[in-house]
Design a protein around this motif. Structure first.
Motif, PDB file in Angstrom:
ATOM      1  N   ILE A  33      51.271  32.142 -14.385  1.00 30.47           N
ATOM      2  CA  ILE A  33      52.453  31.826 -15.185  1.00 30.47           C
ATOM      3  C   ILE A  33      52.430  30.315 -15.389  1.00 30.47           C
ATOM      4  O   ILE A  33      52.040  29.568 -14.490  1.00 30.47           O
ATOM      5  N   PRO A  45      59.698  29.377 -27.117  1.00 29.58           N
ATOM      6  CA  PRO A  45      59.524  29.949 -25.775  1.00 29.58           C
ATOM      7  C   PRO A  45      58.395  29.235 -25.035  1.00 29.58           C
ATOM      8  O   PRO A  45      57.242  29.252 -25.472  1.00 29.58           O
ATOM      9  N   TRP A  47      57.565  29.496 -21.599  1.00 29.01           N
ATOM     10  CA  TRP A  47      56.953  30.151 -20.437  1.00 29.01           C
ATOM     11  C   TRP A  47      55.967  31.218 -20.886  1.00 29.01           C
ATOM     12  O   TRP A  47      56.246  31.991 -21.794  1.00 29.01           O
ATOM     13  N   THR A  48      54.796  31.244 -20.239  1.00 28.36           N
ATOM     14  CA  THR A  48      53.755  32.219 -20.560  1.00 28.36           C
ATOM     15  C   THR A  48      53.230  32.852 -19.281  1.00 28.36           C
ATOM     16  O   THR A  48      52.936  32.153 -18.309  1.00 28.36           O
ATOM     17  N   ARG A  61      49.431  39.182 -22.350  1.00 29.88           N
ATOM     18  CA  ARG A  61      50.201  37.941 -22.357  1.00 29.88           C
ATOM     19  C   ARG A  61      51.649  38.279 -22.673  1.00 29.88           C
ATOM     20  O   ARG A  61      51.941  39.177 -23.462  1.00 29.88           O
ATOM     21  N   ALA A  62      52.557  37.532 -22.042  1.00 32.38           N
ATOM     22  CA  ALA A  62      53.981  37.662 -22.336  1.00 32.38           C
ATOM     23  C   ALA A  62      54.578  36.267 -22.363  1.00 32.38           C
ATOM     24  O   ALA A  62      54.242  35.429 -21.531  1.00 32.38           O
ATOM     25  N   ASP A  63      55.445  36.003 -23.325  1.00 38.87           N
ATOM     26  CA  ASP A  63      56.100  34.704 -23.458  1.00 38.87           C
ATOM     27  C   ASP A  63      57.606  34.879 -23.348  1.00 38.87           C
ATOM     28  O   ASP A  63      58.143  35.937 -23.675  1.00 38.87           O
ATOM     29  N   GLY A  64      58.284  33.813 -22.933  1.00 37.34           N
ATOM     30  CA  GLY A  64      59.738  33.850 -22.863  1.00 37.34           C
ATOM     31  C   GLY A  64      60.326  32.461 -22.807  1.00 37.34           C
ATOM     32  O   GLY A  64      59.630  31.481 -22.506  1.00 37.34           O
ATOM     33  N   SER A  65      61.604  32.382 -23.082  1.00 37.24           N
ATOM     34  CA  SER A  65      62.311  31.098 -23.061  1.00 37.24           C
ATOM     35  C   SER A  65      62.678  30.665 -21.654  1.00 37.24           C
ATOM     36  O   SER A  65      63.018  29.506 -21.433  1.00 37.24           O
ATOM     37  N   GLU A  69      62.990  35.768 -18.506  1.00 35.80           N
ATOM     38  CA  GLU A  69      62.621  36.476 -19.736  1.00 35.80           C
ATOM     39  C   GLU A  69      61.122  36.733 -19.780  1.00 35.80           C
ATOM     40  O   GLU A  69      60.670  37.834 -20.103  1.00 35.80           O
ATOM     41  N   CYS A  70      60.336  35.726 -19.445  1.00 35.37           N
ATOM     42  CA  CYS A  70      58.885  35.843 -19.470  1.00 35.37           C
ATOM     43  C   CYS A  70      58.420  36.934 -18.505  1.00 35.37           C
ATOM     44  O   CYS A  70      57.637  37.825 -18.878  1.00 35.37           O
ATOM     45  N   ARG A  73      59.440  40.499 -19.570  1.00 35.86           N
ATOM     46  CA  ARG A  73      58.539  41.020 -20.607  1.00 35.86           C
ATOM     47  C   ARG A  73      57.182  41.392 -20.004  1.00 35.86           C
ATOM     48  O   ARG A  73      56.575  42.395 -20.367  1.00 35.86           O
TER      49      ARG A  73
END
Length: 85
Positions: A33, A45, A47-48, A61-65, A69-70, A73
């Motif tokens: 992360i 967003p 965070w990955t 892969r998942a991204d978030g603010s 959230e990351c 997802r």
């Protein structure tokens, strides 16, 4: 059909993130992360989560603010790939 499941931002998943990464490693999955300061400054967003290997047939892969959230997802995508964390 075609609707995305909602991410529970109040689940406390950010508190368990390191434990999740450790568990994934034990399953043979390489995972990380990260936060991208440039995307954060731009209001995107930042965070990955990325993972691959082991029982995952392809990388994900998942991204978030936010971390919550990351990781929310990411857990949804892992579940869809057959890894129930």
């Amino acid at each position: 059909m075609g609707r995305r499941p909602k991410v529970d931002l109040d689940s406390g998943v950010e508190d368990a993130t390191l434990l999740i990464l450790e568990w994934l490693g034990e399953q043979g999955v390489g995972a990380m992360i990260r936060v991208d300061a440039e995307r954060m400054r731009e209001g995107r967003p930042a965070w990955t989560f990325a993972a691959g290997g082991g029982p995952l047939s392809e990388g994900m892969r998942a991204d978030g603010s936010s971390v919550a959230e990351c990781m929310g997802r990411a857990l949804l995508k892992l579940r869809q790939a057959g890894l129930i964390v």
